[in-house]
Write an enzyme that holds these catalytic residues in place. Sequence first.
Site, PDB file in Angstrom:
ATOM      1  CG  ASN A 298      -1.506   1.186   1.296  1.00 31.19           C
ATOM      2  OD1 ASN A 298      -1.937   2.142   0.577  1.00 31.19           O
ATOM      3  ND2 ASN A 298      -2.518   1.489   2.550  1.00 31.19           N
TER       4      ASN A 298
ATOM      5  CD  GLU B 184      -2.903   5.099   7.360  1.00 31.00           C
ATOM      6  OE1 GLU B 184      -3.059   5.180   5.983  1.00 31.00           O
ATOM      7  OE2 GLU B 184      -1.809   4.446   7.736  1.00 31.00           O
TER       8      GLU B 184
ATOM      9  CE  LYS C  55      -0.234   3.073   4.860  1.00 27.70           C
ATOM     10  NZ  LYS C  55      -0.065   3.343   6.294  1.00 27.70           N
TER      11      LYS C  55
ATOM     12  N   GLY D 285       2.537   1.427  10.935  1.00 31.11           N
ATOM     13  CA  GLY D 285       3.416   2.555  10.846  1.00 31.11           C
ATOM     14  C   GLY D 285       4.013   2.758  12.232  1.00 31.11           C
TER      15      GLY D 285
ATOM     16  CD  GLU E 293      -3.324  -3.413   7.455  1.00 34.23           C
ATOM     17  OE1 GLU E 293      -2.044  -3.300   6.981  1.00 34.23           O
ATOM     18  OE2 GLU E 293      -3.975  -2.356   7.134  1.00 34.23           O
TER      19      GLU E 293
ATOM     20  CB  SER F 255       5.571  -2.414  12.113  1.00 34.35           C
ATOM     21  OG  SER F 255       5.091  -0.982  12.460  1.00 34.35           O
TER      22      SER F 255
HETATM   23  C1  PEP Z   1      -0.731  -0.202   6.477  1.00 32.85           C
HETATM   24  O1  PEP Z   1      -0.870   0.732   6.342  1.00 32.85           O
HETATM   25  O2  PEP Z   1      -1.516  -1.109   6.030  1.00 32.85           O
HETATM   26  C2  PEP Z   1       0.482  -0.939   6.845  1.00 32.85           C
HETATM   27  C3  PEP Z   1       0.776  -2.094   7.282  1.00 32.85           C
HETATM   28  O3  PEP Z   1       1.613   0.101   7.267  1.00 32.85           O
HETATM   29  P1  PEP Z   1       2.993  -0.283   7.876  1.00 32.85           P
HETATM   30  O4  PEP Z   1       3.629  -1.518   7.188  1.00 32.85           O
HETATM   31  O5  PEP Z   1       4.056   0.851   7.632  1.00 32.85           O
HETATM   32  O6  PEP Z   1       2.938  -0.459   9.070  1.00 32.85           O
END
Ligand code: PEP
Length: 275
Positions: free
Chosen positions: A31, A122, A33, A198, A192, A237
Amino acid sequence: MMPTLKKKFNGKQLKRYKNVQDFIKPLLAGNWKMNGNVGFWRQLTREIAQSTLDFDTVDMMVAPPFVGVSTVSEEISKAMGTGLALGVQNIHHEESGAYTGETSPSLLKDFKVSYAIVGHSERREMNGESSVDVSTKACASLAFGVTPIVCVGEPLDVQEAGDTESFILRELAESLRGVFIRRADQLVIAYEPVWAIGSGKAATPHDIAPVLLSIRHYLISKYGDIGSGVRILYGGSVKPENTEELMKVPHLNGFLVGGAALKAESFLGIADKMR
Ligand code: PEP
């Protein structure tokens, strides 16, 4: 604490479903973003699409911002024969009409979009998307042959209160209301935890395992045998350094990655450890 759903399956059934897991091809979904620009999307797509990694063992998908869909689609077509798939980060549920600023699955037909992330935390948080909205988006994606990646995840206070599994099962049931599939590859679930996204602090296999088991039981109770083959991703992460450990979690069929998806080296590093 195991969810009550577990009681619905006997040992023989669970063993059968466990065997199905060995045949599920993992998915690595990136992703991007609201990051990058045309040059960045082009270069990153090239590096991933042309990698020497064996796409036969890991499915890979990247989801650029909407304005990057055309560029990424073009690069994927140029890398003839690549297994890299294209996704989007959101979708509107209507086919067309007076919906300023929105994009429908039908508008994406020419770009060969295979996946739509729906219900990312988000968007739930910043755009006020409810689970009802998420289920409508998932239905619209399916209607246009785009596989929805339905995201669920608990906030920190829920995790600290020890209510993760009941929260996730409720959010999942609401997000999948009216979502019907005929094949396992028509749907992907991404677990998630909001606090892990993040933050640099991934959930541990100990945190994740019971949640994925609950999700699997829910999918089987809703979709029957098909539910045993629906891919369940973990996101939060993930990086090459923790991939191997996370891959050992039962019922984990891949990852949804944010930060580490913005560099070919880390994205491909994760894919490499998933084989
Ligand atoms: C996400 O935004 O779906 C995500 C998993 O971000 P990150 O890998 O940066 O934690």
